[in-house]
Every structure is written in C-alpha cells, then in structure tokens.
Design a protein around this motif. Structure first.
Motif, PDB file in Angstrom:
ATOM      1  N   UNK A 162       0.792  -1.199  -0.022  1.00 27.21           N
ATOM      2  CA  UNK A 162      -0.117   0.042  -0.015  1.00 27.21           C
ATOM      3  C   UNK A 162       0.899   1.312  -0.080  1.00 27.21           C
ATOM      4  N   UNK A 163       2.221   1.224  -0.056  1.00 27.83           N
ATOM      5  CA  UNK A 163       3.007   2.199   0.264  1.00 27.83           C
ATOM      6  C   UNK A 163       2.680   3.547  -1.037  1.00 27.83           C
ATOM      7  N   UNK A 164       2.529   2.797  -2.023  1.00 34.09           N
ATOM      8  CA  UNK A 164       2.160   3.707  -3.315  1.00 34.09           C
ATOM      9  C   UNK A 164       1.022   4.365  -3.385  1.00 34.09           C
ATOM     10  N   UNK A 165      -0.081   3.907  -2.443  1.00 33.94           N
ATOM     11  CA  UNK A 165      -1.414   4.544  -2.712  1.00 33.94           C
ATOM     12  C   UNK A 165      -1.729   5.671  -2.136  1.00 33.94           C
ATOM     13  N   UNK A 166      -0.986   6.035  -0.795  1.00 31.24           N
ATOM     14  CA  UNK A 166      -1.176   7.491  -0.212  1.00 31.24           C
ATOM     15  C   UNK A 166      -2.226   7.142   0.769  1.00 31.24           C
ATOM     16  N   UNK A 394       9.323  -6.014  20.223  1.00 28.88           N
ATOM     17  CA  UNK A 394      10.055  -6.100  18.999  1.00 28.88           C
ATOM     18  C   UNK A 394       9.388  -5.792  17.553  1.00 28.88           C
ATOM     19  N   UNK A 395       7.977  -6.456  17.532  1.00 28.26           N
ATOM     20  CA  UNK A 395       7.355  -6.112  16.407  1.00 28.26           C
ATOM     21  C   UNK A 395       6.920  -4.751  16.394  1.00 28.26           C
ATOM     22  N   UNK A 396       6.536  -4.130  17.400  1.00 23.09           N
ATOM     23  CA  UNK A 396       6.387  -2.592  17.540  1.00 23.09           C
ATOM     24  C   UNK A 396       7.291  -1.652  16.965  1.00 23.09           C
ATOM     25  N   UNK A 397       8.492  -2.126  17.835  1.00 23.38           N
ATOM     26  CA  UNK A 397       9.783  -1.390  17.214  1.00 23.38           C
ATOM     27  C   UNK A 397       9.964  -1.434  15.704  1.00 23.38           C
ATOM     28  N   UNK A 398      10.196  -2.563  15.240  1.00 24.29           N
ATOM     29  CA  UNK A 398      10.610  -2.801  13.950  1.00 24.29           C
ATOM     30  C   UNK A 398       9.346  -2.012  13.097  1.00 24.29           C
ATOM     31  N   UNK A 399       8.312  -2.383  13.073  1.00 22.80           N
ATOM     32  CA  UNK A 399       7.181  -1.741  12.115  1.00 22.80           C
ATOM     33  C   UNK A 399       7.095  -0.374  12.294  1.00 22.80           C
ATOM     34  N   UNK A 400       7.243   0.256  13.482  1.00 19.72           N
ATOM     35  CA  UNK A 400       7.181   1.620  13.611  1.00 19.72           C
ATOM     36  C   UNK A 400       8.290   2.383  12.759  1.00 19.72           C
ATOM     37  N   UNK A 401       9.392   1.835  13.070  1.00 19.72           N
ATOM     38  CA  UNK A 401      10.678   2.419  12.321  1.00 19.72           C
ATOM     39  C   UNK A 401      10.458   2.245  10.908  1.00 19.72           C
ATOM     40  N   UNK A 402       9.908   1.271  10.366  1.00 25.48           N
ATOM     41  CA  UNK A 402       9.774   1.075   8.668  1.00 25.48           C
ATOM     42  C   UNK A 402       8.652   2.102   8.474  1.00 25.48           C
ATOM     43  N   UNK A 403       7.693   2.345   9.272  1.00 23.91           N
ATOM     44  CA  UNK A 403       6.659   3.336   8.540  1.00 23.91           C
ATOM     45  C   UNK A 403       7.348   4.802   8.665  1.00 23.91           C
ATOM     46  N   UNK A 404       8.170   4.945   9.849  1.00 15.30           N
ATOM     47  CA  UNK A 404       8.768   6.366   9.839  1.00 15.30           C
ATOM     48  C   UNK A 404       9.671   6.629   8.673  1.00 15.30           C
ATOM     49  N   UNK A 405      10.374   5.406   8.324  1.00 12.17           N
ATOM     50  CA  UNK A 405      11.356   5.732   7.158  1.00 12.17           C
ATOM     51  C   UNK A 405      10.614   5.817   5.783  1.00 12.17           C
ATOM     52  N   UNK A 406       9.449   5.284   5.629  1.00  7.64           N
ATOM     53  CA  UNK A 406       8.712   5.323   4.257  1.00  7.64           C
ATOM     54  C   UNK A 406       7.690   6.307   4.128  1.00  7.64           C
ATOM     55  N   UNK A 407       7.272   6.732   5.255  1.00  7.01           N
ATOM     56  CA  UNK A 407       6.141   7.727   5.104  1.00  7.01           C
ATOM     57  C   UNK A 407       6.241   9.006   6.261  1.00  7.01           C
ATOM     58  N   UNK A 433      -7.392   4.863   9.845  1.00  5.01           N
ATOM     59  CA  UNK A 433      -7.354   5.594   8.233  1.00  5.01           C
ATOM     60  C   UNK A 433      -6.202   6.590   8.414  1.00  5.01           C
ATOM     61  N   UNK A 434      -5.345   6.561   7.472  1.00 14.57           N
ATOM     62  CA  UNK A 434      -4.167   7.445   7.327  1.00 14.57           C
ATOM     63  C   UNK A 434      -3.994   7.674   6.076  1.00 14.57           C
ATOM     64  N   UNK A 435      -3.220   8.855   5.718  1.00 16.29           N
ATOM     65  CA  UNK A 435      -2.735   9.500   4.511  1.00 16.29           C
ATOM     66  C   UNK A 435      -1.320   9.867   4.441  1.00 16.29           C
ATOM     67  N   UNK A 436      -0.663   9.892   3.256  1.00 16.67           N
ATOM     68  CA  UNK A 436       0.632  10.479   3.353  1.00 16.67           C
ATOM     69  C   UNK A 436       0.755  10.817   1.844  1.00 16.67           C
ATOM     70  N   UNK A 437       1.954  11.511   1.480  1.00 12.10           N
ATOM     71  CA  UNK A 437       2.381  11.838   0.179  1.00 12.10           C
ATOM     72  C   UNK A 437       3.182  10.544  -0.481  1.00 12.10           C
TER      73      UNK A 437
END
Length: 441
Positions: A162-166, A394-407, A433-437
């Motif tokens: 979903x990263x390219x969907x905004x 561990x799941x929360x740390x990894x997933x949150x950092x990946x979201x921060x990296x890419x959005x 529900x979230x949005x991003x560029x």
C-alpha cells in the motif's frame, strides 16, 4: 443515569454488602458503594473512554461490585499489584468461566471437541509452573532475537502492498496481519490458514469474554471445536514429521520430565500461542500508531530521534492499555482496600485504570513520551507476566521504524473514526485510516 444510582454518589461513608459467586456476602466501607454497578465494558461511554469513570472508582470506590458481571472491580494500582503477586489467595483458575452462561445446545457441540485443559493464563501453581517452564523456553531470548529478520521481511511485504497508494487502514492492512503472520511462522502454520484461524480465535474470545445470547452460542462453539481438531492434526503431523518450529518444540519437549497431554497441547497452541499471540499485539500496534499521529508534531520528532520510539511504545502501553483487565477468584476470605471479600469472590482487575493511577504517576492522564521506563500493567505482574512481551515490543519497534522511514508525512485521514471495541480483558480499535504523500508524487 437513574435517580437510584445518582443517589448513592454521596460523600458520606456507607457500608456495601453484595453476594459473591457462592452466595456469600462481602462487606466494607467506601464513599460510593454502588458506583461499580454503572460499569458496562461492552457498550456505551465506557467503551468510548472509560478513564473518567475509572478516576471516580479509584477515588470513591476502589473495590466496587458490578452485578451485571458478578465481579468486584479493582481499580487502584497498588491493590491490583497486591492481587497479582498473591496467586495463592487470588486464583487464575476460573479465567475461562467469565463470559457466557452456556446453553445445553452449546455444551453438546463442545462435547464433540477435546476437554478444555488448563492454560498458561488460567492455571495456578504447580500446574502453572510446569506450563510456564515449557512455554518460556519456547520464547527464549535467542528465539525472539532470531525473529528480527522475519518480522522485518513480513512488515516490509505488507507495507509494499500500500505504500504507493497514499492512503491505508493501518489496522486491517498492517497491525492485524503482521503479528498473525509472525506467530503463524513461529508455530509452523501455513499462511493460507490465517483467515480461518482469525475467525476461530474471534469466535472463541467472544464466547469466553463477552455475554452471548444462547441462540448465538452454538456457531461459536462449533468454531472452537473445529479449531481444536485443526490443532490436533497439526500436533499429529509434527510427531510424524518434526520441524524447526514452535509446534514441534511443544510436542517434543517435556516439563519436569512430564510431557503435555493432548488437551494441554491443544490449548497451549490454539489459545496461548495462536490466539493470544496476535490479538493483543494487533491492538498494541494500532494504539501506538494512533497516539503517534494524534499528538501534534510527534511523528516528526520520532523521525528525527529514533531513540524515542521505545518510549512511544511504553507510554502507549501505559496510557492506552490494550490489556484492559484480568480476572481472579479469591481462594479464601480476604480483605482488599478495606472491603471484606469471602472465598469465591470474582475480581476484575482494571489494568487500564491502574496504569493511570495518580499514586503511580501524578499526571497519568497526560500522554508524554519523555517518561523513561514508565510503570504500567499492560503485560501483567508476578508469575503471569506475559511471556510474549519481548516479541510484541520487537514487532512494534521494527514496524514503527519502517513506517517512519517510508512515510515521512504520515497523518490521520480527515474525521477519523477509530471504532473502539472492548471486552473484559482486551481493548482495541477497528480502524486507523491514514494518508501520506506517496514517493514520487
């Protein structure tokens, strides 16, 4: 609010007398003895935001009876910890009998399955010691550390969808499938069975931890029986063909020289691993990202200083506890917060209330990630402290950092409706529900 309920909200001390599960009577003194009767964990304002009511309980009726549940609400941090650290007088053995009163038709369906053995969650010493020893080894630090790569790979695969969907719903598209896929991989269950397992788990928890009318119970019982037989087949396959997974570990390892029985294995794998192993983590991830986006400027702070991410996780666990409560039963006459409780009294320990208790933290109703190692009850205390806590973190740390990296400009969609849900032990949101560029836009 009825006049009758309003009338008991007085400042004068008065005696409270209520029956316990065995028909005995409990007595004590408090300001608002009937305040607990107002609590409804399943619908209404206490689902939308229970914390104003919890503050009343802590102040005026820290141990208060709720006739709808047939339980005493325990709302203060110190009292909850006192109960959790005394498993001899406050038993976990009746955890599975807190929801629906099962109809004869439901019991007939359940009889087609396996006996409901004691689980890690619903057992006392010495049984609990044996189960804890076995399952604790399965969640060793080495085994959890080995999940770093798989967690990262699963998270990235889900984000790529979903990263390219905004726009996305982070509950349904990330917070739910991530822990399910991680625990399925650890146990050794095929990913294509994820939807079935989710449905069976949902039906099981609904039957155990909510109040279900008799006519709606048989299909839920059928789900549990189907789930049991599925896990029994998994156990049989691992005995014939051992693999490097938790299912094989559970089948081939004994505790203190004694192997688990088939019913114990079924409840350990179906309940403790597959069910509990993803429900609470899904809720935790959702609440963590919700808080990160609700607080002005916090997402950017986290991007600039990743050392704050663990503090976000712990403060969310404290402030918006997903492990909403836990049940205990007195094994003898006891006194708690000045209330005398006879043997057999059922207690609902309100973890979410205890984690905001001013006695623990003077400004507990304020969300603040600058707190270092805030105390909370989300993972419990004492012998029943959650063995899956390191994996969830561990799941929360990894997933949150990946979201921060890419959005980098992630934000809540307009007019968010989180749709909170709650039962006796778990609080969650259904939507985020979230949005991003999107990159390249």
């Amino acid at each position: 609010m009825s006049n009758a309920v309003e009338a008991v909200k007085v400042e004068a001390q008065s005696e409270v007398v209520h029956p316990n599960a065995n028909g005995n009577r409990a007595t004590g003194a408090m300001k608002c003895p009937h305040l607990g009767a107002q609590y409804n964990p399943f619908s209404g304002p206490h689902v939308e935001d229970p914390h104003p009511f919890y503050a009343e309980l802590r102040r005026d009726a820290p141990v208060s009876f709720n006739p709808m549940l047939g339980m005493w609400l325990v709302s203060r941090y110190d009292d909850i910890c006192h109960v959790l650290k005394d498993p001899l007088r406050f038993s976990s053995a009746d955890m599975g009998s807190v929801g629906s009163v099962l109809a004869p038709e439901t019991l007939a369906v359940l009889a087609e399955g396996y006996p409901l053995a004691e689980s890690l969650l619903s057992s006392d010493p010495p049984t609990h010691n044996r189960l804890r020893k076995l399952m604790g080894r399965g969640f060793s630090a080495q085994r959890i550390a080995a999940q770093d790569g798989p967690i990262r790979a699963v998270t990235q695969d889900l984000i790529n969808a979903f990263v390219h969907q905004g726009q996305a719903d982070l509950v349904t598209q990330l917070a739910y499938p991530l822990p399910v896929r991680v625990i399925l991989g650890m146990v050794g269950v095929p990913e294509e069975d994820m939807a079935d397992i989710k449905r069976w788990c949902d039906d099981f928890f609904r039957m155990i931890f909510t109040r279900v009318p008799a006519e709606e119970q048989p299909p839920l019982a059928r789900s549990w029986v189907t789930y049991q037989h599925y896990v029994a087949r998994l156990i049989a396959s691992r005995r014939e063909d051992p693999r490097d997974d938790l299912a094989t570990y559970m089948v081939t390892t004994d505790a203190d020289g004694e192997a688990l029985t088939l019913p114990e294995l079924i409840i350990a794998i179906a309940g403790s691993l597959l069910a509990a192993g993803h429900e609470t983590t899904t809720a935790m991830l959702s609440q963590c990202w919700k808080q990160a986006l609700l607080q002005p400027g916090l997402w950017q702070r986290l991007r600039e200083d990743r050392s704050l991410v663990p503090h976000l996780i712990e403060e969310t666990l404290r402030y918006d506890s997903v492990s909403h409560g836990m049940i205990r039963t007195t094994t003898e006459d006891v006194e708690l917060a000045g209330v005398a409780l006879p043997k057999g009294s059922r207690l609902l320990l309100l973890y979410a209330s205890g984690s905001r208790d001013p006695a623990l933290l003077p400004d507990g109703d304020r969300f603040d990630i600058s707190r270092h190692h805030p105390s909370h009850l989300s993972f419990g205390r004492g012998i029943h402290f959650c063995i899956g806590a390191p994996l969830a973190r561990q799941e929360a740390l990894i997933a949150t950092n990946l979201l921060l990296d890419q959005m980098p400009d992630l934000r809540l969609a307009p007019n968010p409706d989180f749709r909170p849900t709650q039962n006796l032990t778990l609080r969650a949101i259904q939507n985020l529900r979230v949005e991003w560029t999107p990159t390249g836009s």
